[in-house]
Design a protein around this motif. Structure first.
Motif, PDB file in Angstrom:
ATOM      1  N   THR A 125      61.495  24.631  55.373  1.00 13.68           N
ATOM      2  CA  THR A 125      61.818  23.569  56.333  1.00 13.68           C
ATOM      3  C   THR A 125      60.741  22.496  56.384  1.00 13.68           C
ATOM      4  O   THR A 125      61.052  21.306  56.491  1.00 13.68           O
ATOM      5  N   THR A 129      61.505  18.709  55.428  1.00 12.21           N
ATOM      6  CA  THR A 129      61.221  17.656  56.412  1.00 12.21           C
ATOM      7  C   THR A 129      60.340  16.574  55.787  1.00 12.21           C
ATOM      8  O   THR A 129      60.604  15.378  55.951  1.00 12.21           O
ATOM      9  N   THR A 133      61.480  12.693  55.171  1.00  8.55           N
ATOM     10  CA  THR A 133      60.686  11.649  55.830  1.00  8.55           C
ATOM     11  C   THR A 133      60.122  10.671  54.806  1.00  8.55           C
ATOM     12  O   THR A 133      60.207   9.450  54.979  1.00  8.55           O
ATOM     13  N   ALA A 139      64.341  12.806  59.337  1.00  6.51           N
ATOM     14  CA  ALA A 139      64.416  14.221  58.986  1.00  6.51           C
ATOM     15  C   ALA A 139      64.833  15.080  60.174  1.00  6.51           C
ATOM     16  O   ALA A 139      65.705  15.951  60.038  1.00  6.51           O
ATOM     17  N   HIS A 140      64.240  14.848  61.332  1.00  4.76           N
ATOM     18  CA  HIS A 140      64.547  15.690  62.489  1.00  4.76           C
ATOM     19  C   HIS A 140      66.000  15.503  62.927  1.00  4.76           C
ATOM     20  O   HIS A 140      66.679  16.472  63.279  1.00  4.76           O
ATOM     21  N   LEU A 143      68.170  17.358  60.304  1.00  2.00           N
ATOM     22  CA  LEU A 143      68.102  18.812  60.447  1.00  2.00           C
ATOM     23  C   LEU A 143      68.832  19.277  61.707  1.00  2.00           C
ATOM     24  O   LEU A 143      69.439  20.358  61.712  1.00  2.00           O
TER      25      LEU A 143
END
Length: 195
Positions: A125, A129, A133, A139-140, A143
């Motif tokens: 992860t 990420t 990014t 990314a957040h 996800l």
């Protein structure tokens, strides 16, 4: 009028990576619409009793050489990933959540680059990420999207529909009702797309 190309794929497949790049030229030459469909290759293998070609040592060695020939011919960077095979569930959920979204192609390019140019452990992860990014993506947010029940259900539905159509691996293309498996069959895909 050109026929649309439905492209069923998983970013964990190096041949899908090669096909993705070749398809861009085919679309430009034919004017065909490209309809990418994220599927989970592990789910396809589970449903069909299949396995990655590299599990047969001699076939894996041959495929690695063959893929390098295709990559060199098409001017595509291909670095075999030392973490292969990689669990692609989160990545494919991200893509299932982006179907029809203008960000889809950019995220596909970023994920494929992390997998098959940089050779990173994209199942981690933190690594995923960082790659998203660095590629200029949220990314957040992506996800979080991957954890949506609707998105999870969409990836399952895509995979089950693929199996029902006779898909046994990736990449697989459908053009005008014809199924074409593998990145080395894209000449047939182009001919069918051109009508």
């Amino acid at each position: 009028m050109p026929n649309a190309i439905e492209f069923l794929f998983d970013v964990g497949s190096p041949t899908a990576y090669l096909a993705w790049h070749r398809l861009q030229g085919i679309v430009a030459r034919t004017g065909a619409a490209l309809i990418p469909v994220p599927i989970l290759l592990g789910g396809v293998f589970k449903a069909t009793g299949g396995s990655p070609p590299g599990t047969v040592a001699a076939k894996g060695r041959w495929m690695n050489e063959d893929m390098q020939r295709w990559a060199a011919r098409d001017g595509v960077v291909l670095a075999m990933n030392p973490y292969f095979p990689i669990n692609t569930l989160t990545m494919m959920r991200v893509l299932a959540g982006l179907e029809g979204d203008s960000r889809f192609g950019g995220v596909v390019n970023t994920l494929f680059a992390g997998m098959w140019q940089q050779g990173l452990n994209m199942a981690d992860t933190q690594v995923l990420t960082g790659v998203l990014t660095a590629g200029g993506h949220d990314a957040h947010g992506l996800l979080a999207l991957a954890q949506s029940p609707d998105v999870k259900a969409r990836l399952i539905a895509n995979t089950e529909a693929a199996v029902a159509l006779g898909v046994f691996g990736a990449p697989t293309c459908f053009v005008a009702g014809q199924m074409h498996f593998g990145q080395d069959r894209l000449d047939w895909v182009e001919a069918a797309a051109a009508g």
